[in-house]
Design an enzyme around this catalytic site. Sequence first.
Site, PDB file in Angstrom:
ATOM      1  N   TYR A   1       0.826  -1.207   0.000  1.00 57.56           N
ATOM      2  CA  TYR A   1       0.000   0.000   0.000  1.00 57.56           C
ATOM      3  C   TYR A   1       0.855   1.250   0.000  1.00 57.56           C
ATOM      4  O   TYR A   1       2.054   1.216   0.303  1.00 57.56           O
ATOM      5  CB  TYR A   1      -0.902   0.026   1.236  1.00 57.56           C
ATOM      6  CG  TYR A   1      -0.125   0.221   2.516  1.00 57.56           C
ATOM      7  CD1 TYR A   1       0.095   1.493   3.034  1.00 57.56           C
ATOM      8  CD2 TYR A   1       0.430  -0.863   3.177  1.00 57.56           C
ATOM      9  CE1 TYR A   1       0.849   1.668   4.188  1.00 57.56           C
ATOM     10  CE2 TYR A   1       1.159  -0.696   4.324  1.00 57.56           C
ATOM     11  CZ  TYR A   1       1.382   0.569   4.828  1.00 57.56           C
ATOM     12  OH  TYR A   1       2.116   0.744   5.948  1.00 57.56           O
TER      13      TYR A   1
ATOM     14  N   PHE B   1       2.548   9.599   3.553  1.00 55.27           N
ATOM     15  CA  PHE B   1       2.898   9.467   4.964  1.00 55.27           C
ATOM     16  C   PHE B   1       3.315   8.058   5.328  1.00 55.27           C
ATOM     17  O   PHE B   1       3.909   7.826   6.380  1.00 55.27           O
ATOM     18  CB  PHE B   1       1.763   9.947   5.889  1.00 55.27           C
ATOM     19  CG  PHE B   1       0.477   9.201   5.727  1.00 55.27           C
ATOM     20  CD1 PHE B   1       0.257   8.005   6.375  1.00 55.27           C
ATOM     21  CD2 PHE B   1      -0.519   9.706   4.916  1.00 55.27           C
ATOM     22  CE1 PHE B   1      -0.931   7.312   6.220  1.00 55.27           C
ATOM     23  CE2 PHE B   1      -1.707   9.031   4.753  1.00 55.27           C
ATOM     24  CZ  PHE B   1      -1.913   7.832   5.401  1.00 55.27           C
ATOM     25  N   ASP B   2       3.032   7.081   4.453  1.00 58.57           N
ATOM     26  CA  ASP B   2       3.452   5.704   4.717  1.00 58.57           C
ATOM     27  C   ASP B   2       3.363   4.914   3.420  1.00 58.57           C
ATOM     28  O   ASP B   2       2.434   5.112   2.634  1.00 58.57           O
ATOM     29  CB  ASP B   2       2.558   5.069   5.789  1.00 58.57           C
ATOM     30  CG  ASP B   2       3.137   3.777   6.342  1.00 58.57           C
ATOM     31  OD1 ASP B   2       4.313   3.463   6.068  1.00 58.57           O
ATOM     32  OD2 ASP B   2       2.415   3.073   7.065  1.00 58.57           O
TER      33      ASP B   2
ATOM     34  N   ILE C   1      -7.588   0.897  11.007  1.00 59.56           N
ATOM     35  CA  ILE C   1      -8.645   1.907  10.925  1.00 59.56           C
ATOM     36  C   ILE C   1      -9.878   1.334  10.224  1.00 59.56           C
ATOM     37  O   ILE C   1      -9.775   0.451   9.381  1.00 59.56           O
ATOM     38  CB  ILE C   1      -8.149   3.199  10.224  1.00 59.56           C
ATOM     39  CG1 ILE C   1      -7.676   2.931   8.796  1.00 59.56           C
ATOM     40  CG2 ILE C   1      -7.085   3.902  11.059  1.00 59.56           C
ATOM     41  CD1 ILE C   1      -7.332   4.177   7.998  1.00 59.56           C
TER      42      ILE C   1
ATOM     43  N   TYR D   1      -8.321   8.461  11.344  1.00 63.65           N
ATOM     44  CA  TYR D   1      -7.774   8.831  12.646  1.00 63.65           C
ATOM     45  C   TYR D   1      -8.536   9.963  13.325  1.00 63.65           C
ATOM     46  O   TYR D   1      -8.167  10.397  14.409  1.00 63.65           O
ATOM     47  CB  TYR D   1      -6.289   9.194  12.518  1.00 63.65           C
ATOM     48  CG  TYR D   1      -5.474   7.988  12.112  1.00 63.65           C
ATOM     49  CD1 TYR D   1      -5.013   7.093  13.061  1.00 63.65           C
ATOM     50  CD2 TYR D   1      -5.206   7.722  10.777  1.00 63.65           C
ATOM     51  CE1 TYR D   1      -4.297   5.972  12.706  1.00 63.65           C
ATOM     52  CE2 TYR D   1      -4.484   6.600  10.399  1.00 63.65           C
ATOM     53  CZ  TYR D   1      -4.032   5.727  11.365  1.00 63.65           C
ATOM     54  OH  TYR D   1      -3.328   4.616  11.003  1.00 63.65           O
TER      55      TYR D   1
ATOM     56  N   PHE E   1      -5.506   5.893  -0.070  1.00 62.15           N
ATOM     57  CA  PHE E   1      -4.630   4.728  -0.066  1.00 62.15           C
ATOM     58  C   PHE E   1      -4.784   3.999  -1.384  1.00 62.15           C
ATOM     59  O   PHE E   1      -5.894   3.835  -1.891  1.00 62.15           O
ATOM     60  CB  PHE E   1      -5.023   3.734   1.039  1.00 62.15           C
ATOM     61  CG  PHE E   1      -4.647   4.147   2.417  1.00 62.15           C
ATOM     62  CD1 PHE E   1      -3.398   3.864   2.924  1.00 62.15           C
ATOM     63  CD2 PHE E   1      -5.555   4.818   3.216  1.00 62.15           C
ATOM     64  CE1 PHE E   1      -3.051   4.230   4.216  1.00 62.15           C
ATOM     65  CE2 PHE E   1      -5.225   5.194   4.508  1.00 62.15           C
ATOM     66  CZ  PHE E   1      -3.968   4.905   5.006  1.00 62.15           C
TER      67      PHE E   1
END
Length: 182
Positions: A94, A104-105, A122, A148, A164
């Site tokens: 991902y 961010f990731d 989540i 979040y 995502f």
Amino acid sequence: YVAGFKDAYAKKDPAIKEEDMKTVLMAFEVKVRKEAEEKQKKDAAEAVTKGATYLADNAKKAGVKTTASGLQYEVVKEGAGAKPVATDTVKVHYEGKLVNGTVFDSSIKRGEPVSFPLNQVIAGWTEGLQLMTVGSKYKFVIPANLAYGEQGGGPIPANSVLTFEVELLEINPVAAETPAAK
């Protein structure tokens, strides 16, 4: 600062009493903290507006579907395998981004897929991955309340809508418990 250093070096009494210095420093700390909290509140409120606009615009794109919860998804590639259930562990690749495009990731950038129990992430992931079959690649746009929320998390600011791109590589169902031998 320099005068204070020179006075201390010369063993002179300081121009400002220690108690007064502490009072000034504490007042400054309170002011800085208050300004930071006000900025956080402002940024969180702006994120709500930006996120709502992003979700509304994205919902109009061809191929984008919206679930009852507000999760938006688009099929990039449809696989042919099984679909996971919330109690399964999944293995995925991902990349997660803020709506401004900031990554961010990314397991893709790390070059290593990630495995996790689907019911321990989540809500947007738990719901979205259950729509996918093994071998699928989907794009999710996850409202803040399914991500979040007002707290944010790590590099994710409060009230952030997240995007995502997720590829479902594998499902590992939870093994049924066997009764103990008597």
